[in-house]
Design a protein around this motif. Structure first.
Motif, PDB file in Angstrom:
ATOM      1  N   ILE A 245      21.398 -31.991  94.507  1.00 28.47           N
ATOM      2  CA  ILE A 245      21.745 -31.036  93.215  1.00 28.47           C
ATOM      3  C   ILE A 245      22.974 -31.840  92.672  1.00 28.47           C
TER       4      ILE A 245
ATOM      5  N   SER B 283      20.101 -30.315 100.186  1.00 33.93           N
ATOM      6  CA  SER B 283      20.220 -29.882  98.846  1.00 33.93           C
ATOM      7  C   SER B 283      21.486 -30.000  98.068  1.00 33.93           C
TER       8      SER B 283
ATOM      9  N   LEU C 233      14.948 -25.449  95.519  1.00 34.03           N
ATOM     10  CA  LEU C 233      16.182 -25.140  95.176  1.00 34.03           C
ATOM     11  C   LEU C 233      16.692 -26.258  94.496  1.00 34.03           C
ATOM     12  N   THR C 234      16.424 -27.491  94.825  1.00 37.56           N
ATOM     13  CA  THR C 234      16.970 -28.579  94.048  1.00 37.56           C
ATOM     14  C   THR C 234      16.393 -28.550  92.447  1.00 37.56           C
TER      15      THR C 234
ATOM     16  N   ASP D  95      10.128 -21.936  89.531  1.00 34.37           N
ATOM     17  CA  ASP D  95      11.321 -22.329  90.564  1.00 34.37           C
ATOM     18  C   ASP D  95      11.778 -20.748  91.377  1.00 34.37           C
TER      19      ASP D  95
ATOM     20  N   ILE E  68      23.463 -34.426  88.876  1.00 31.02           N
ATOM     21  CA  ILE E  68      24.301 -34.019  87.565  1.00 31.02           C
ATOM     22  C   ILE E  68      24.307 -35.068  86.874  1.00 31.02           C
TER      23      ILE E  68
ATOM     24  N   TRP F  73      15.331 -26.129  90.761  1.00 36.86           N
ATOM     25  CA  TRP F  73      15.649 -24.740  90.176  1.00 36.86           C
ATOM     26  C   TRP F  73      17.182 -25.203  89.631  1.00 36.86           C
ATOM     27  N   ALA F  74      18.059 -25.651  90.232  1.00 34.12           N
ATOM     28  CA  ALA F  74      19.251 -26.015  89.734  1.00 34.12           C
ATOM     29  C   ALA F  74      19.164 -27.084  88.506  1.00 34.12           C
ATOM     30  N   ILE F  75      18.277 -28.190  88.789  1.00 37.15           N
ATOM     31  CA  ILE F  75      18.090 -29.304  87.769  1.00 37.15           C
ATOM     32  C   ILE F  75      17.773 -28.814  86.640  1.00 37.15           C
ATOM     33  N   ASN F  76      16.747 -27.689  86.768  1.00 33.49           N
ATOM     34  CA  ASN F  76      16.141 -27.369  85.459  1.00 33.49           C
ATOM     35  C   ASN F  76      16.992 -26.410  84.606  1.00 33.49           C
ATOM     36  N   ILE F  77      17.923 -25.733  85.472  1.00 32.96           N
ATOM     37  CA  ILE F  77      19.054 -24.996  84.645  1.00 32.96           C
ATOM     38  C   ILE F  77      20.021 -25.747  83.995  1.00 32.96           C
ATOM     39  N   PHE F  78      20.283 -26.594  84.474  1.00 32.68           N
ATOM     40  CA  PHE F  78      21.160 -27.837  83.920  1.00 32.68           C
ATOM     41  C   PHE F  78      20.592 -28.554  82.664  1.00 32.68           C
TER      42      PHE F  78
END
Length: 245
Positions: free
Chosen positions: A68, A64, A166-167, A48, A72, A169-174
């Motif tokens: 994102i 995006s 981008l989507t 990502d 959640i 990247w955020a999902i995997n961080i969460f």
């Protein structure tokens, strides 16, 4: 194992994330499901970040934000019901939706009739993102739901790719927090992940190069093909999981 990560990198780097999850079943057959998803998450996060470097600022901002934000609740549900929820039925539903969508695209294209815009609404985006967050948390299989929403909006291929990266990247961080909590990521998975970093980076680079070489028409044909194959694989997984004795 290395080829599975290479393929995932190519998919993540150039063709959305619809096919990246195929690495998970391959790794699962080799090392077990929990080890496989724990091993993959750091590599997916690396892919990502690499993809963001090449596609920075080229995403669809509204889409995006919707994806994102909508993901959640799905990640929270995946975390709360990780040990209880049966993902197989949901996988089958997503796979069926993916296949129906591809068939719908092909039928309307041949009839020269504009496809339905119902899946392009904000509400549909939030719903599909929630499903994506849930299935991504459970088995890194969130790609089809995101692809269905973005394909319905008929955006340019680079915008599609950048929004997808981008989507996730955020999902995997969460997702990182529940994965650490459940112990899916540990020193053993990190060792394997470390040795597979070159394949992850190489695959992402190849995917980026292919993305800018092939035509937009071919790109969307390939995306629909990958989406159909992904849907078929999800339905197969659901059937095996629900009816295994």
């Amino acid at each position: 194992m290395a080829l599975a990560i290479l393929f995932a990198g190519i998919s993540k780097g150039g063709f959305g994330s619809g096919a990246a999850f195929l690495a998970a079943p391959i790794l699962t057959a080799m090392v077990g499901p929990q080890f496989a998803i724990g091993l993959m998450l750091p590599l997916l996060m690396l892919m990502d970040v690499t993809g963001l470097y090449f596609y920075w600022g080229k995403w669809a901002k509204e889409a995006s934000f919707i994806l994102i934000l909508g993901a959640i609740p799905g990640i929270i549900l995946g975390t709360l019901f990780f040990s209880l929820a049966n993902p197989f039925f949901l996988k089958g539903i997503i796979g069926l939706i993916a296949i129906i969508y591809v068939i719908n695209q092909l039928v309307f294209k041949n009839l020269r009739v504009p496809p339905s815009k119902k899946l392009a609404t904000n509400l549909a985006g939030y719903i599909l993102a929630t499903i994506s967050g849930f299935t991504s948390c459970i088995s890194h299989a969130g790609g089809p739901s995101i692809a269905i929403y973005l394909l319905s909006k008929n955006i340019a291929k680079t915008e599609f790719q950048a929004t997808t990266i981008l989507t996730f990247w955020a999902i995997n961080i969460f997702k990182l927090f529940p994965f650490l909590h459940f112990g899916f990521i540990n020193k053993y998975t990190l060792i394997f992940s470390f040795w597979l970093i070159p394949m992850a980076l190489l695959g992402t680079w190849i995917g980026v190069k292919l993305h800018f070489i092939i035509s937009e028409k071919f790109f969307y044909s390939l995306i629909n093909c990958l989406l159909f194959l992904t849907g078929t694989k999800l339905i197969y997984d659901a059937f095996v999981g629900l009816f295994a004795f």
